[in-house]
Design an enzyme around this catalytic site. Sequence first.
Site, PDB file in Angstrom:
ATOM      1  N   ASP A   1     -15.279   2.101   7.399  1.00 33.26           N
ATOM      2  CA  ASP A   1     -14.242   3.067   7.046  1.00 33.26           C
ATOM      3  C   ASP A   1     -14.731   3.993   5.930  1.00 33.26           C
ATOM      4  O   ASP A   1     -14.463   5.192   5.934  1.00 33.26           O
ATOM      5  CB  ASP A   1     -12.952   2.358   6.607  1.00 33.26           C
ATOM      6  CG  ASP A   1     -11.960   3.365   6.061  1.00 33.26           C
ATOM      7  OD1 ASP A   1     -11.509   4.223   6.848  1.00 33.26           O
ATOM      8  OD2 ASP A   1     -11.668   3.342   4.851  1.00 33.26           O
TER       9      ASP A   1
ATOM     10  N   LYS B   1      -8.629  -1.600   5.785  1.00 32.71           N
ATOM     11  CA  LYS B   1      -8.830  -2.120   4.431  1.00 32.71           C
ATOM     12  C   LYS B   1      -7.804  -3.206   4.111  1.00 32.71           C
ATOM     13  O   LYS B   1      -8.097  -4.190   3.442  1.00 32.71           O
ATOM     14  CB  LYS B   1      -8.751  -0.980   3.417  1.00 32.71           C
ATOM     15  CG  LYS B   1      -9.983  -0.077   3.515  1.00 32.71           C
ATOM     16  CD  LYS B   1      -9.872   1.173   2.674  1.00 32.71           C
ATOM     17  CE  LYS B   1      -8.927   2.165   3.260  1.00 32.71           C
ATOM     18  NZ  LYS B   1      -9.304   3.547   3.287  1.00 32.71           N
TER      19      LYS B   1
ATOM     20  N   HIS C   1       0.843  -1.193   0.000  1.00 31.93           N
ATOM     21  CA  HIS C   1       0.000   0.000   0.000  1.00 31.93           C
ATOM     22  C   HIS C   1       0.874   1.236   0.000  1.00 31.93           C
ATOM     23  O   HIS C   1       1.819   1.338   0.764  1.00 31.93           O
ATOM     24  CB  HIS C   1      -0.893   0.016   1.247  1.00 31.93           C
ATOM     25  CG  HIS C   1      -1.738   1.251   1.330  1.00 31.93           C
ATOM     26  ND1 HIS C   1      -2.928   1.368   0.643  1.00 31.93           N
ATOM     27  CD2 HIS C   1      -1.548   2.420   1.968  1.00 31.93           C
ATOM     28  CE1 HIS C   1      -3.441   2.564   0.877  1.00 31.93           C
ATOM     29  NE2 HIS C   1      -2.621   3.225   1.682  1.00 31.93           N
TER      30      HIS C   1
ATOM     31  N   ARG D   1     -15.018  12.288   7.756  1.00 27.10           N
ATOM     32  CA  ARG D   1     -13.781  12.996   8.138  1.00 27.10           C
ATOM     33  C   ARG D   1     -13.417  14.049   7.100  1.00 27.10           C
ATOM     34  O   ARG D   1     -12.929  15.130   7.421  1.00 27.10           O
ATOM     35  CB  ARG D   1     -12.630  11.990   8.292  1.00 27.10           C
ATOM     36  CG  ARG D   1     -12.746  11.154   9.557  1.00 27.10           C
ATOM     37  CD  ARG D   1     -11.813   9.963   9.513  1.00 27.10           C
ATOM     38  NE  ARG D   1     -10.439  10.348   9.299  1.00 27.10           N
ATOM     39  CZ  ARG D   1      -9.536   9.608   8.658  1.00 27.10           C
ATOM     40  NH1 ARG D   1      -9.865   8.439   8.157  1.00 27.10           N
ATOM     41  NH2 ARG D   1      -8.311  10.036   8.511  1.00 27.10           N
TER      42      ARG D   1
ATOM     43  N   SER E   1      -7.728   3.620   9.430  1.00 31.03           N
ATOM     44  CA  SER E   1      -8.476   3.609   8.170  1.00 31.03           C
ATOM     45  C   SER E   1      -7.733   2.779   7.117  1.00 31.03           C
ATOM     46  O   SER E   1      -8.303   1.869   6.493  1.00 31.03           O
ATOM     47  CB  SER E   1      -8.659   5.061   7.699  1.00 31.03           C
ATOM     48  OG  SER E   1      -8.998   5.121   6.355  1.00 31.03           O
TER      49      SER E   1
HETATM   50  N1  URA Z   1      -6.053   6.890   3.071  1.00 25.83           N
HETATM   51  C1  URA Z   1      -7.008   6.175   3.713  1.00 25.83           C
HETATM   52  O1  URA Z   1      -7.428   5.123   3.247  1.00 25.83           O
HETATM   53  N2  URA Z   1      -7.481   6.656   4.884  1.00 25.83           N
HETATM   54  C2  URA Z   1      -7.040   7.790   5.451  1.00 25.83           C
HETATM   55  O2  URA Z   1      -7.497   8.155   6.512  1.00 25.83           O
HETATM   56  C3  URA Z   1      -6.052   8.522   4.773  1.00 25.83           C
HETATM   57  C4  URA Z   1      -5.577   8.037   3.580  1.00 25.83           C
END
Ligand code: URA
Length: 433
Positions: A161, A187, A82, A168, A183
């Site tokens: 999320d 995932k 990621h 957010r 967050s």
């Molecule tokens: N990417 C995400 O998936 N979540 C965040 O809070 C910030 C960047």
Amino acid sequence: MRMYDLIEKKKHGGELTRDEIFSMITSYTKEEIPDYQMSAFLMAVCFQGMTDREIFDLTEAMATSGDTVDLSAFGDRSVDKHSTGGVGDKTTLIVAPIVAAAGGMVAKMTGRGLGHTGGTADKLESFPGFEVSLSPDQFVSQVQSCGVAVVGQSADLAPADKKLYALRDVTATVDSIPLIASSIMSKKLAAGTRSIVLDVKCGSGAFMRDAEQAEILANMMVRIGESHRRNTAAIISNMDIPLGHAIGNALEIKEAIDVLQGKGPEDLRTVCLALASLMISLSCGLEQAEAEKRAAQTLESGAAYEKFCQWIELQGGDATYAKNPALFGDAKYRQDVLAAQDGYILSCNAEMIGTASAILGAGRQTKESTIDPLAGIVLHKKPSDAIKRGDVIATLYTERKEMLSDAERMVTDAIRYSEAPVEKQPILYKIIR
Ligand code: URA
């Protein structure tokens, strides 16, 4: 549990129990808690932070709020990567086939471009026919047969999320490290791989502008992964300037192919080898030094490039483009940007270059916009390079002639010059295992 009490508790710096966190996330996902109460809670987290235990529980609660992917068929071999997002970041296109050619099983869900940053799904769709929406069975079966599949994120992965992130975004509560870390990792946990390698970008084109904050975020994500029994490692890499020379979808695919063919820019190759060797080490159980050797060998032998062509074809893409990138063609309009003076390039603001590329058509202006695969920018000069007034420092590509002057102004403003020689910036700041 009353949401009011949890807000009150966090406001005073208290620690929520595991039950309170799970109950809050479950109720919010079912729309039993209104956005205004959740907003107040998120703001309290921004000011009071969370303990590691709260962050681990929050991540797990979000990760299990929807579908989870079962990759147990691959044992310890499944691995994901990621990136926190950047400009010119085409590393997945290079790293995934290197790792697959070395024996790892790369099962990756990926996003689309956001703001000034590009998205791997958009880049891959530059190949005619490439399919980013595979069913869960097709996804697993492709990883089985070729060692790599990269698909768009399933709609019901970590839905808590998704809701929280949207909230957010409009309540000025994005920039809290516990919220960002949980967050992202929710995932990654839901996506099911045994190993996770994170590329935390730092600088003008990244979420995290300063190295100290990037390191805190990276360490926190590694702790979250390890606490959920995933092998997790991270690098912190430079995103003060775009990575490589190409920014834009097909332009980045061509540059990725260059690297896979043993050419391409040094900074890009360095980041890719660092990521690939960590992924190989974690997924194949090799010492780091051995994994580094294996990563370099698959690149040098052409095995990674062959794997790339096989991957594109299996996912429906026209692999003749991978073998002959000239088939992508060029955008209808191009314009050179010239150096304003003699001397050296001092800096090249990555966010501004990313935004210029997006307005040329490589990114979306609205959610509904379509991407122009041929649009973007090639930087011929980067910080520390010597230049003479009038040298071509960048070329802009677009199908929308009317956007050229705005983009040219933005690229010109993004570049700073120095009369004295400039030291090259490091590309890798830190590796965290
Ligand atoms: N990417 C995400 O998936 N979540 C965040 O809070 C910030 C960047």
